[in-house]
Design an enzyme around this catalytic site. Structure first.
Site, PDB file in Angstrom:
ATOM      1  N   HIS A 189     -21.718 -21.814 -37.976  1.00 24.32           N
ATOM      2  CA  HIS A 189     -22.179 -23.097 -36.590  1.00 24.32           C
ATOM      3  C   HIS A 189     -22.998 -22.082 -35.453  1.00 24.32           C
ATOM      4  O   HIS A 189     -24.305 -22.922 -34.939  1.00 24.32           O
ATOM      5  CB  HIS A 189     -21.183 -22.350 -35.807  1.00 24.32           C
ATOM      6  CG  HIS A 189     -20.599 -23.808 -34.572  1.00 24.32           C
ATOM      7  ND1 HIS A 189     -21.480 -25.234 -34.820  1.00 24.32           N
ATOM      8  CD2 HIS A 189     -20.773 -23.319 -33.057  1.00 24.32           C
ATOM      9  CE1 HIS A 189     -21.556 -25.539 -33.644  1.00 24.32           C
ATOM     10  NE2 HIS A 189     -20.848 -24.499 -32.435  1.00 24.32           N
ATOM     11  N   ASN A 224     -29.963 -27.069 -39.782  1.00 25.24           N
ATOM     12  CA  ASN A 224     -29.723 -26.652 -41.589  1.00 25.24           C
ATOM     13  C   ASN A 224     -30.126 -27.032 -42.316  1.00 25.24           C
ATOM     14  O   ASN A 224     -30.306 -28.131 -42.615  1.00 25.24           O
ATOM     15  CB  ASN A 224     -28.637 -25.762 -41.792  1.00 25.24           C
ATOM     16  CG  ASN A 224     -27.202 -26.606 -41.656  1.00 25.24           C
ATOM     17  OD1 ASN A 224     -27.366 -27.150 -40.140  1.00 25.24           O
ATOM     18  ND2 ASN A 224     -27.182 -27.388 -42.685  1.00 25.24           N
ATOM     19  N   SER A 269     -20.803 -36.878 -37.259  1.00 25.58           N
ATOM     20  CA  SER A 269     -20.404 -37.389 -35.590  1.00 25.58           C
ATOM     21  C   SER A 269     -21.721 -38.817 -35.656  1.00 25.58           C
ATOM     22  O   SER A 269     -21.482 -39.158 -36.471  1.00 25.58           O
ATOM     23  CB  SER A 269     -21.041 -36.773 -33.959  1.00 25.58           C
ATOM     24  OG  SER A 269     -22.703 -36.636 -34.132  1.00 25.58           O
TER      25      SER A 269
HETATM   26  N1  HPA Z   1     -22.699 -30.755 -42.523  1.00 26.52           N
HETATM   27  C1  HPA Z   1     -22.143 -31.698 -41.507  1.00 26.52           C
HETATM   28  N2  HPA Z   1     -22.862 -31.409 -39.795  1.00 26.52           N
HETATM   29  C2  HPA Z   1     -23.956 -30.173 -39.030  1.00 26.52           C
HETATM   30  C3  HPA Z   1     -24.655 -29.572 -40.366  1.00 26.52           C
HETATM   31  C4  HPA Z   1     -24.067 -29.335 -41.774  1.00 26.52           C
HETATM   32  O1  HPA Z   1     -24.592 -28.543 -42.355  1.00 26.52           O
HETATM   33  N3  HPA Z   1     -25.308 -29.169 -39.563  1.00 26.52           N
HETATM   34  C5  HPA Z   1     -24.644 -29.174 -38.215  1.00 26.52           C
HETATM   35  N4  HPA Z   1     -24.266 -30.029 -38.122  1.00 26.52           N
END
Ligand code: HPA
Length: 272
Positions: free
Chosen positions: A246, A234, A211
């Site tokens: 997710h 993460n 985003s």
């Molecule tokens: N990659 C892409 N988008 C994300 C990630 C990721 O590791 N974690 C949260 N959104």
């Protein structure tokens, strides 16, 4: 798409939102994954669902809300978008930035864009917050494609200072433990491969997500001042054991939400 069509859509949305008094808001905040609850904490708040605003696309993904909330934090009037729409859902870049462009056209000058992202810096851990100092638009697209509409900015906008150093400095004064880095925006919806993560790290990216970059491009072109925070939900793929999930992204958001809330309250209290 005819000339000035998007400008006309924005004007219809601005007119519909007139009763909310957006022009007197000192800051607009886009709340990313897991952060949307902040909207419910505004004092004297009024809200409208995205679906009720003319031409606004409504979010569909789990964990994202879909309201414009206007209210007060520490006596400052702010506007919050409790969620956003993404290109991976099938929205066009123009649709993806329509809500933030509406707020800018309504007169709001400062924006705080937040997101959940994968961390790419060795020193990062889940739950960290990263101030965005610059971005890489790796989506292969742009909200500025198409016939030029002068109300949306110059045909070829300068991007040498998309992310406002002065606003970012205010974030650091509130939370000295903030990380700082470059946000890489990709199309998604698959998470990255370990090879892509190594590529992004070698390009100098500090966080990766799906985003924010189109919002930044569109708002910069319209002369807005931008700050950004990535909640590191993460470590990016291959940097820690196990696959990406997710739910992990949503849970880290909930845990870091309190720190984010303190940061936003601190920023509101310290606006110029
Ligand atoms: N990659 C892409 N988008 C994300 C990630 C990721 O590791 N974690 C949260 N959104």
């Amino acid at each position: 798409m005819g000339i000035a069509n998007e400008t006309a859509r924005l004007d219809a949305a601005v007119a519909a939102l007139e009763p909310l008094g957006l022009a007197t808001c000192e800051l607009a905040i886009v709340l990313g994954s897991g952060l949307k609850d902040f909207g419910a904490k505004l004092d004297a708040r009024r809200s409208v669902a995205f679906a009720e605003v003319p031409h606004w696309p409504a979010p569909k993904v789990e964990g994202h809300g879909g309201e414009l909330v206007v209210g007060e934090v520490g006596g400052k009037r702010i506007a919050c978008l409790t969620g956003r729409v993404h290109l991976y859902e099938g929205w066009s870049p123009t649709e993806a930035v329509r809500a933030v462009r509406t707020l800018r056209r309504a007169g709001i000058e400062r924006f705080l864009l937040t997101n959940a992202a994968g961390g790419l810096q060795e020193s990062m851990q889940a739950g960290d917050l990263m101030a965005i100092e610059d971005h890489l638009n790796l989506t292969g697209s742009s909200p500025l494609l198409g016939p030029h509409e002068p109300a949306l900015g110059p045909r070829f906008p300068d991007q040498s200072q998309v992310w406002d150093a002065e606003l970012r400095g205010r974030l650091f004064r509130v939370d000295g433990k903030l990380k700082c880095g470059v946000y890489a925006g990709l199309l998604g919806p698959s998470y990255e491969t370990p090879a892509e993560v190594r590529m992004l790290a070698s390009l100098g990216a500090g966080a990766v997500g799906m985003s924010t970059v189109h919002e930044a491009i569109a708002l910069n072109a319209m002369g807005a001042h931008l700050a950004g925070i990535s909640l590191i939900s993460n470590l990016a793929a291959g940097m820690s054991a196990g696959p990406l999930d997710h739910r992990e992204v949503i849970e880290a958001g909930e845990q870091a939400a309190r720190r984010m809330e303190a940061l936003v309250r601190g920023l509101c209290a310290n606006l110029p």
